[in-house]
Design a protein around this motif. Structure first.
Motif, PDB file in Angstrom:
ATOM      1  N   ASN A   1       3.946   1.411  -9.918  1.00  0.00           N
ATOM      2  CA  ASN A   1       2.812   1.913  -9.146  1.00  0.00           C
ATOM      3  C   ASN A   1       1.983   2.886  -9.985  1.00  0.00           C
ATOM      4  OD1 ASN A   1       4.446   4.139  -9.191  1.00  0.00           O
ATOM      5  ND2 ASN A   1       4.367   4.554  -6.987  1.00  0.00           N
ATOM      6  N   ARG A   2       0.904   3.372  -9.389  1.00  0.00           N
ATOM      7  CA  ARG A   2      -0.008   4.249 -10.113  1.00  0.00           C
ATOM      8  C   ARG A   2       0.675   5.550 -10.543  1.00  0.00           C
ATOM      9  NH1 ARG A   2      -4.014   2.812  -6.109  1.00  0.00           N
ATOM     10  NH2 ARG A   2      -3.600   4.793  -5.057  1.00  0.00           N
ATOM     11  N   ALA A   3       1.555   6.045  -9.668  1.00  0.00           N
ATOM     12  CA  ALA A   3       2.214   7.309  -9.995  1.00  0.00           C
ATOM     13  C   ALA A   3       3.037   7.200 -11.273  1.00  0.00           C
ATOM     14  CB  ALA A   3       3.100   7.746  -8.829  1.00  0.00           C
ATOM     15  N   LEU A   4       3.689   6.054 -11.500  1.00  0.00           N
ATOM     16  CA  LEU A   4       4.472   5.886 -12.724  1.00  0.00           C
ATOM     17  C   LEU A   4       3.566   5.826 -13.943  1.00  0.00           C
ATOM     18  CD1 LEU A   4       7.295   5.503 -13.924  1.00  0.00           C
ATOM     19  CD2 LEU A   4       6.969   3.030 -13.701  1.00  0.00           C
ATOM     20  N   CYS A   5       2.415   5.172 -13.791  1.00  0.00           N
ATOM     21  CA  CYS A   5       1.476   5.117 -14.907  1.00  0.00           C
ATOM     22  C   CYS A   5       0.969   6.509 -15.246  1.00  0.00           C
ATOM     23  CB  CYS A   5       0.310   4.184 -14.548  1.00  0.00           C
ATOM     24  SG  CYS A   5       0.804   2.448 -14.344  1.00  0.00           S
ATOM     25  N   GLU A   6       0.630   7.288 -14.219  1.00  0.00           N
ATOM     26  CA  GLU A   6       0.148   8.643 -14.460  1.00  0.00           C
ATOM     27  C   GLU A   6       1.238   9.506 -15.097  1.00  0.00           C
ATOM     28  OE1 GLU A   6      -1.120   9.955 -10.671  1.00  0.00           O
ATOM     29  OE2 GLU A   6      -2.883   8.648 -10.597  1.00  0.00           O
ATOM     30  N   LEU A   7       2.468   9.304 -14.690  1.00  0.00           N
ATOM     31  CA  LEU A   7       3.570  10.099 -15.214  1.00  0.00           C
ATOM     32  C   LEU A   7       3.849   9.784 -16.676  1.00  0.00           C
ATOM     33  CD1 LEU A   7       5.993  12.013 -14.884  1.00  0.00           C
ATOM     34  CD2 LEU A   7       7.294  10.076 -13.957  1.00  0.00           C
TER      35      LEU A   7
ATOM     36  N   SER B   1       9.217   1.852  -9.745  1.00  0.00           N
ATOM     37  CA  SER B   1       9.216   0.626 -10.571  1.00  0.00           C
ATOM     38  C   SER B   1      10.219  -0.352  -9.992  1.00  0.00           C
ATOM     39  CB  SER B   1       9.562   0.947 -12.021  1.00  0.00           C
ATOM     40  OG  SER B   1      10.898   1.432 -12.109  1.00  0.00           O
ATOM     41  N   ILE B   2       9.907  -1.652 -10.193  1.00  0.00           N
ATOM     42  CA  ILE B   2      10.810  -2.730  -9.785  1.00  0.00           C
ATOM     43  C   ILE B   2      11.063  -3.581 -11.012  1.00  0.00           C
ATOM     44  CG2 ILE B   2      11.118  -4.737  -8.287  1.00  0.00           C
ATOM     45  CD1 ILE B   2       9.223  -3.430  -6.299  1.00  0.00           C
ATOM     46  N   THR B   3      12.352  -3.802 -11.292  1.00  0.00           N
ATOM     47  CA  THR B   3      12.719  -4.608 -12.471  1.00  0.00           C
ATOM     48  C   THR B   3      13.525  -5.808 -12.032  1.00  0.00           C
ATOM     49  OG1 THR B   3      14.841  -3.558 -12.920  1.00  0.00           O
ATOM     50  CG2 THR B   3      12.860  -2.453 -13.795  1.00  0.00           C
ATOM     51  N   ASP B   4      13.629  -6.780 -12.935  1.00  0.00           N
ATOM     52  CA  ASP B   4      14.536  -7.903 -12.699  1.00  0.00           C
ATOM     53  C   ASP B   4      15.935  -7.476 -13.094  1.00  0.00           C
ATOM     54  OD1 ASP B   4      14.711  -7.963 -15.431  1.00  0.00           O
ATOM     55  OD2 ASP B   4      13.463  -9.749 -15.689  1.00  0.00           O
TER      56      ASP B   4
ATOM     57  N   ARG C   1      -0.649   2.260 -19.245  1.00  0.00           N
ATOM     58  CA  ARG C   1      -1.360   1.461 -18.250  1.00  0.00           C
ATOM     59  C   ARG C   1      -0.396   0.470 -17.641  1.00  0.00           C
ATOM     60  NH1 ARG C   1      -6.361  -0.686 -21.727  1.00  0.00           N
ATOM     61  NH2 ARG C   1      -4.569  -1.095 -23.092  1.00  0.00           N
ATOM     62  N   ARG C   2      -0.757  -0.048 -16.503  1.00  0.00           N
ATOM     63  CA  ARG C   2       0.126  -1.006 -15.834  1.00  0.00           C
ATOM     64  C   ARG C   2       0.367  -2.221 -16.722  1.00  0.00           C
ATOM     65  NH1 ARG C   2       0.470  -1.011 -10.160  1.00  0.00           N
ATOM     66  NH2 ARG C   2      -1.629  -0.167 -10.104  1.00  0.00           N
ATOM     67  N   SER C   3      -0.658  -2.654 -17.406  1.00  0.00           N
ATOM     68  CA  SER C   3      -0.514  -3.830 -18.269  1.00  0.00           C
ATOM     69  C   SER C   3       0.405  -3.555 -19.444  1.00  0.00           C
ATOM     70  CB  SER C   3      -1.892  -4.279 -18.771  1.00  0.00           C
ATOM     71  OG  SER C   3      -2.514  -3.207 -19.481  1.00  0.00           O
TER      72      SER C   3
ATOM     73  N   GLU D   1       0.812  -1.199   0.000  1.00  0.00           N
ATOM     74  CA  GLU D   1       0.000   0.000   0.000  1.00  0.00           C
ATOM     75  C   GLU D   1       0.859   1.268   0.000  1.00  0.00           C
ATOM     76  OE1 GLU D   1      -3.206   0.408  -0.444  1.00  0.00           O
ATOM     77  OE2 GLU D   1      -3.331  -1.770  -0.735  1.00  0.00           O
ATOM     78  N   VAL D   2       1.960   1.229   0.760  1.00  0.00           N
ATOM     79  CA  VAL D   2       2.863   2.400   0.787  1.00  0.00           C
ATOM     80  C   VAL D   2       3.408   2.692  -0.598  1.00  0.00           C
ATOM     81  CG1 VAL D   2       5.095   3.233   1.604  1.00  0.00           C
ATOM     82  CG2 VAL D   2       3.489   2.207   3.214  1.00  0.00           C
ATOM     83  N   VAL D   3       3.844   1.645  -1.284  1.00  0.00           N
ATOM     84  CA  VAL D   3       4.421   1.825  -2.617  1.00  0.00           C
ATOM     85  C   VAL D   3       3.349   2.233  -3.610  1.00  0.00           C
ATOM     86  CG1 VAL D   3       5.594   0.648  -4.508  1.00  0.00           C
ATOM     87  CG2 VAL D   3       6.328   0.259  -2.158  1.00  0.00           C
ATOM     88  N   GLU D   4       2.183   1.587  -3.499  1.00  0.00           N
ATOM     89  CA  GLU D   4       1.117   1.839  -4.462  1.00  0.00           C
ATOM     90  C   GLU D   4       0.575   3.267  -4.329  1.00  0.00           C
ATOM     91  OE1 GLU D   4      -1.337   1.013  -7.653  1.00  0.00           O
ATOM     92  OE2 GLU D   4       0.396  -0.069  -6.872  1.00  0.00           O
ATOM     93  N   GLN D   5       0.463   3.742  -3.099  1.00  0.00           N
ATOM     94  CA  GLN D   5      -0.123   5.059  -2.884  1.00  0.00           C
ATOM     95  C   GLN D   5       0.902   6.199  -2.867  1.00  0.00           C
ATOM     96  OE1 GLN D   5      -2.844   5.190   0.424  1.00  0.00           O
ATOM     97  NE2 GLN D   5      -3.438   3.033   0.143  1.00  0.00           N
ATOM     98  N   SER D   6       2.150   5.878  -3.037  1.00  0.00           N
ATOM     99  CA  SER D   6       3.193   6.914  -3.026  1.00  0.00           C
ATOM    100  C   SER D   6       3.015   7.867  -4.201  1.00  0.00           C
ATOM    101  CB  SER D   6       4.578   6.253  -3.086  1.00  0.00           C
ATOM    102  OG  SER D   6       5.586   7.237  -3.220  1.00  0.00           O
TER     103      SER D   6
END
Length: 500
Positions: A54-60, A42-45, A64-66, A32-37
């Motif tokens: 998270n949502r903020a990266l999608c908005e930026l 982003s987390i990569t391999d 979409r997340r997908s 929740e902390v990461v999602e609502q930040s």
């Protein structure tokens, strides 16, 4: 990001106390902390493939997340970021060190933004890099403001440096916080001394001064100073919530007025020279007419005496003498009517320094290439003060200078020296020359005999008149090496402030 598969790297194990503390918090909290930040995360391999955003990266980014999940992070990369920046980034990340820098990223719609990115390697218990945690901020607006401030400061600096005046801003401790190129150059000319200190503005910060002299490279230059109070907002963090707290600063505009002052001085000297020439001419005319009246009075006196001694002479003789007397007296009246009216000049406080400085400025141009012949010994300002008639004194001294130059004209090593010095009663003005013999008519002048041969005594007569008007005296003496000095002894002040 344009990421490549990094090699595995063994790092030290995480702190056991930190691991124990993290285990006490529910996993859902971290999600929740990461999602609502508000920070894009982003987390990569290890291959830079996006596993989570998270949502903020999608908005930026506008994705979409997908759209992002499973794709390589270089989907956000633009061609405007140099490859050297990515090389620098990977050099640091593969050393298991976090990297922070700025990248130009691209959104889904093709628009670009400046991102401040922090990437942190995440390692397993055995020290192998397993993931990368990325945090992104769109700093396009902030960067624009930074550049705008920078551009404005550059423009202000260019304007200040283009200004013809020296400009400086001082804080409350008299420290320079802003100055322009002219001010820096002036400080260099003063060998490191702050110009505002050299101008005496540190001791009298709020005093508006008229033209102030500064000696620069052996020459006196004149400056005007304009001072204005400014207020600067405090920058201390502890005063963030304190409104209205401002620090006082002072703006100084220092302008070189040397050329303007020289023009004013030239105009003043031209006017003074014209007044002096008129005064000298009037004095010469009065002295010449006085001499003519004296010479004319003698035969008239003889005619009058003859008539009184021979009252029984024939009528013809009496008639001739009466006509001669009448014509003579008429001539005297005409001469008296032609005499210039002497305007009474008021007594004013004078400095011998200023008086001789003006005399030097008026006389030296007339000497031409022989300026070495005419020497001035000017006392310090404030050393020789008196009450006097400025124009009359200048006229008398300039006539003595002219007489001295005439007397020494034929000498190869001629010199004329003009000066002033304090005396027990007041001030002594003197003119010396090295021509042989006593100045013509000096003995007759000291004996109180007016007039002279072809105006030879005009200069001395005028000096004697000035001395009488100021209740002083004239002295003619011999000095060393055959030179002679004419001294005008004047009192410092007249008790009743009126002419004798």
């Amino acid at each position: 990001m344009e990421l490549q598969t990094p090699p595995s790297l063994t790092v030290s194990k995480p702190d056991a106390a930190v691991a124990t503390l993290l285990q006490t918090l529910p996993a859902e909290l971290f999600l929740e902390v990461v999602e609502q930040s508000s920070i894009a995360i982003s987390i990569t391999d290890p291959h830079a493939n996006i596993l989570y955003c998270n949502r903020a990266l999608c908005e930026l980014t506008g994705y979409r997340r997908s759209d992002l999940t499973g794709r390589n992070h270089n989907v956000l990369a633009s061609q405007q970021t140099p490859k050297s920046r990515y090389q620098e980034m990977w050099s640091q990340l593969t050393s298991a060190r976090p990297w922070t820098g700025r990248l130009i990223n691209q959104r889904k719609d093709g628009s670009v933004y400046l991102a401040e990115v922090t990437i942190t390697p995440v390692t397993s218990a055995d020290g192998v890099i397993t993931h990368y945690l990325g945090m992104h901020k769109d700093i396009s607006v902030r960067y624009g403001l930074e550049r705008r401030v920078h551009n404005q400061m550059a423009m202000i600096e260019a304007v200040l440096n283009a200004a013809p005046s020296a400009i400086v801003v001082l804080d409350e401790q008299q420290q320079v916080i802003l100055d322009n190129l002219v001010y820096k150059t002036l400080r260099t000319d003063l060998k490191g001394v702050e110009p505002f200190e050299a101008l005496g503005l540190a001791a009298e910060p709020d005093h508006q001064k008229p033209l102030v002299p500064l000696v620069i490279r052996g020459q006196t230059r004149w400056y005007s100073v304009h001072s204005q109070l400014l207020h600067e907002l405090n920058e201390e963090a502890e005063l963030y919530f304190v409104e209205g707290r401002k620090r006082a600063c002072r703006l100084l505009i220092i302008t070189d007025q040397t050329e303007r002052r020289q023009q004013q001085e030239q105009g003043r000297l031209a006017m003074l020279g014209a007044e002096l020439a008129a005064a000298k001419q009037a004095a010469v005319i009065r002295e010449a007419l006085d001499a003519a009246l004296v010479q004319l009075q003698a035969p008239l006196n003889m005619l009058q005496a003859a008539r009184q001694l021979d009252p029984v002479a024939d009528c013809g003789s009496h008639t001739v003498m009466a006509v001669a007397l009448e014509e003579g007296e008429s001539a005297m009246r005409r001469l008296q009517a032609c005499q210039p009216v002497q305007t009474e000049e008021p007594l004013v406080p004078l400095s011998a320094h200023t008086l001789l400085q003006d005399l030097q400025d008026l006389c030296l141009p007339g000497v031409g290439g022989h300026k070495g012949r005419l020497q001035f010994v000017i006392p310090a300002a404030g050393a020789c003060l008196l009450d006097g008639q400025r124009l009359r004194l200048l006229a008398a001294l300039s006539l003595l200078v002219e007489r001295g130059l005439q007397r020494t004209e034929a000498l190869a090593d001629a010199w004329v020296r003009v000066g002033a010095e304090p005396s027990a009663q007041g001030v002594d003005f003197y003119v010396e020359d090295n021509a042989p013999g006593m100045p013509q008519g000096a003995h007759r002048l000291l004996a109180g005999q007016p007039g002279g041969q072809e105006g030879a005594l005009l200069a001395l007569s005028l000096v004697q008149s000035v001395a009488n008007e100021h209740r002083g005296m004239v002295e003619v003496t011999s000095v060393s090496d055959g030179a002679h000095r004419i001294t005008l002894h004047l009192p410092s002040s007249l008790s009743d402030r009126r002419l004798a």
